[in-house]
Design an enzyme around this catalytic site. Structure first.
Site, short mmCIF file in Angstrom:
data_model
loop_
_atom_site.label_atom_id
_atom_site.label_comp_id
_atom_site.label_asym_id
_atom_site.label_seq_id
_atom_site.Cartn_x
_atom_site.Cartn_y
_atom_site.Cartn_z
N LYS A 193 8.16 -51.42 -7.41
CA LYS A 193 9.37 -51.63 -8.19
C LYS A 193 10.58 -51.79 -7.27
O LYS A 193 10.56 -51.29 -6.15
CB LYS A 193 9.63 -50.42 -9.09
CG LYS A 193 8.68 -50.26 -10.25
CD LYS A 193 9.03 -49.02 -11.07
CE LYS A 193 8.06 -48.82 -12.23
NZ LYS A 193 8.13 -49.89 -13.26
N ARG B 129 -1.35 -48.15 -18.87
CA ARG B 129 -2.47 -48.59 -19.73
C ARG B 129 -3.82 -48.28 -19.08
O ARG B 129 -4.80 -48.06 -19.76
CB ARG B 129 -2.30 -50.08 -20.07
CG ARG B 129 -2.30 -50.98 -18.88
CD ARG B 129 -1.69 -52.37 -19.19
NE ARG B 129 -0.23 -52.31 -19.34
CZ ARG B 129 0.52 -53.36 -19.66
NH1 ARG B 129 -0.04 -54.53 -19.90
NH2 ARG B 129 1.83 -53.22 -19.77
N1 BES Z 1 6.60 -46.91 -16.47
C1 BES Z 1 6.77 -48.31 -16.60
C2 BES Z 1 7.54 -48.70 -17.87
C3 BES Z 1 8.97 -48.27 -17.96
C4 BES Z 1 9.98 -49.16 -17.62
C5 BES Z 1 9.31 -47.03 -18.42
C6 BES Z 1 11.29 -48.80 -17.75
C7 BES Z 1 10.65 -46.66 -18.53
C8 BES Z 1 11.63 -47.54 -18.20
C9 BES Z 1 5.40 -48.99 -16.65
O1 BES Z 1 4.41 -48.39 -15.94
C10 BES Z 1 5.59 -50.36 -16.11
O2 BES Z 1 5.91 -50.47 -14.96
N2 BES Z 1 5.36 -51.38 -16.92
C11 BES Z 1 5.49 -52.73 -16.48
C12 BES Z 1 4.32 -53.51 -17.05
C13 BES Z 1 4.18 -54.91 -16.48
C14 BES Z 1 3.89 -54.86 -15.00
C15 BES Z 1 3.09 -55.63 -17.22
C16 BES Z 1 6.81 -53.27 -16.99
O3 BES Z 1 7.24 -52.90 -18.07
O4 BES Z 1 7.42 -54.04 -16.25
MN MN Z 2 4.45 -48.99 -13.91
#
Ligand code: BES
Ligand code: MN
Ligand code: ZN
Length: 506
Positions: free
Chosen positions: A285, A359
């Site tokens: 990230k 997931r």
């Molecule tokens: N933990 C994150 C989602 C999240 C984002 C929670 C912002 C709280 C605030 C999750 O694991 C994630 O990174 N999801 C990705 C999925 C994508 C790579 C398909 C996302 O939402 O970008």
């Molecule tokens: Mn994530």
């Protein structure tokens, strides 16, 4: 941190001895008749605040007043009065009163009051029952009073914790208010635990820390606890969860709590995402706000908070709580984009994006849970940033396989003030998860991100009604509100409580 407690008194408002008496009233004109005596004893300050137009009773509006008449036989006993607006008379509901109590509690904290009294002007009550009033005032008060100062070695400006709310009610409603307070107290305790866990930084709140906290709950309330470590997960065949966990030195944990309140009846299962820190892994990230990813275990916190409530209320229902927990870090051993892993259910997964890790850990839990022959399974997870784009901070994204269960959850959310909004799992969206090499891939790309996240999970749901709750937008706030401090919200605890109590027929 001391526990939050509630009590009730049946006294004329002017006679309540308290550092702060908060009185909630609806929008509109004159001083309610039910406040006339208080106003007189306080030297007319309520009339002046209202007739001047300074206080209108809008939602979240407050006016802090100081009784001008001398305390004494005919003067007011409260040291301060706080008028709290509930909004338009027709809009007064459980949610509005809960929020009013939270606003009052937050002000009490700012004023350094260790306790405060709360009353709702009779005229403003609408159809809220005495039982509901008892419950939601405690819920709101505990929410608004919350603060986390534990990790400051030298807090610059230490305000004492607000430790208690005293509900002022009619003697003939005292019994119902007490029934409601019992539920409110249990929710407040669950809420407190959940927020505490959420707030802990990632170097404290690790998967084994969560397992320890689950053990404390099990010991205190007599729940059955099963904890799987890395080796046991391998024996179980939890290849998806282990794929996420292989990048970190922190030991993962798979935590199972069982509460039995209804003999052999099929249980309800709640599954909470317990990623104690989500860096994204190899698909790392951006640095901006990455620290918020300590909150990626908010689903787990909701499950543990719910068990705190269950231990206290002991409803006639069986509940299984499952928390798959790991960190998601990049390293030389971390799972990579393009890797294919085998899930607990047996389906193979192509990992396109290592940041879609929630997931992966949930799918193995959704498969593991089949052994309990659950009557319903609800998972709760900070799953997608896309749900924040779709619904912001005001609703949980809800998806599932069973319309009746979705309706039941939405209903519980409505009562709890934790609203859920449905997103469709239409077949067309499934195509976005087709993999060239495996049964399914873990990311569907940019469009409909919350739905493809839900669809991925659905691939692992077999033999029970299921709902998925995406709380990425509701688990924490990045700004201060009038009713709560910035940070964790414990979302899910109230919703699960409403759901459980209704199912238990309580
Ligand atoms: N933990 C994150 C989602 C999240 C984002 C929670 C912002 C709280 C605030 C999750 O694991 C994630 O990174 N999801 C990705 C999925 C994508 C790579 C398909 C996302 O939402 O970008
Ligand atoms: Mn994530
Ligand atoms: Zn995550």
């Amino acid at each position: 941190m001391s526990e939050f407690t509630s009590s009730a008194v049946s006294l004329p408002l002017a006679q309540v001895e308290t550092p702060l008496l908060a009185v909630a009233l609806a929008q509109g004109g004159a001083v309610p008749a039910s406040l006339a005596e208080l106003d007189r004893a306080a030297g007319g300050v309520v009339t002046r605040a209202i007739t001047s137009g300074d206080f209108k009773g809008k939602r979240d509006e407050t006016a802090l007043l100081y009784p001008t008449a001398p305390a004494g036989p005919n003067g007011a006993k409260p040291q301060r009065l706080l008028l709290v607006g509930l909004g338009k008379p027709a809009d007064v509901s459980r949610t509005a009163i809960r929020r009013g109590a939270a606003v009052a509690a937050k002000r009490a904290r700012a004023l350094g009051a260790k306790q405060f009294a709360f009353a709702v002007a009779t005229e403003a009550r609408n159809n809220v029952t005495a039982r509901d009033l008892g419950q939601v005032v405690v819920e709101g008060a505990a929410q608004g009073a919350w603060a986390f100062t534990e990790l400051k070695a030298a807090p610059e400006e230490v305000k004492p914790d607000v430790e208690a709310v005293v509900i002022v009610c009619d003697a003939k409603e005292a019994k119902d208010v007490a029934d409601g307070r019992r539920v409110g107290d249990a929710i407040a305790a669950g809420h407190r635990l959940a927020r505490y866990l959420q707030m802990q930084p990632g170097n404290v709140c690790t998967p084994s820390y969560l397992a320890d906290r689950a053990k404390q709950l099990a010991d205190r309330y007599g729940f059955t606890l099963t904890v799987l470590d890395r080796a046991k997960m391998a024996q179980e065949g939890m290849g998806a969860l282990l794929a996420v966990a292989q990048g970190t030195a922190q030991e993962p944990r798979f935590i199972v709590l069982e509460y039995r309140g209804a003999g052999a009846a099929p249980p309800v299962a709640i599954v909470g995402k317990g990623v104690t820190f989500d860096s994204g892994g190899i698909s790392i990230k951006p640095a901006q706000n990455m620290e918020d990813m300590k909150f990626d275990m908010s689903g787990a916190a909701a499950v543990l908070g719910t068990f705190e409530m269950l231990g206290r209320l002991t409803p006639k229902l069986n509940v299984v709580g499952i928390v798959p927990s790991t960190e998601n870090l990049p390293s030389g051993t971390a799972v990579k984009p393009g890797d294919v892993v085998k899930s607990h259910l047996g389906k193979t997964i192509e990992i396109i994006n290592t940041d879609a890790e929630g997931r992966l850990i949930l799918c193995d839990a959704l498969s593991y849970v089949r052994r309990f022959k659950p009557a319903a399974v609800i998972d709760i997870a900070t799953l997608t940033g896309a749900v924040v784009v779709a619904l912001g901070q005001h609703a949980i994204g809800a998806m599932g396989t069973d319309e009746a269960l979705i309706a039941e959850i939405r209903d519980a959310g409505e009562r709890a003030g934790e609203r859920c909004w449905p997103l469709p799992l239409w077949d067309e969206y499934r195509d976005m998860l087709k993999s060239e090499i495996a049964d399914v891939k873990n990311s569907g790309g940019r469009g409909a991100g919350s739905i493809t996240g839900g669809w991925f999970l659905r691939e692992f749901v077999e033999g029970y009604p299921w709902v998925h709750l995406d709380i990425a937008g509701t688990a924490y706030t990045d700004g201060e509100g009038p009713h709560q401090t910035k940070g964790p919200t414990a979302v899910g605890v109230r919703l699960f409580t409403e759901f459980a109590l209704k199912r238990a027929g309580a």
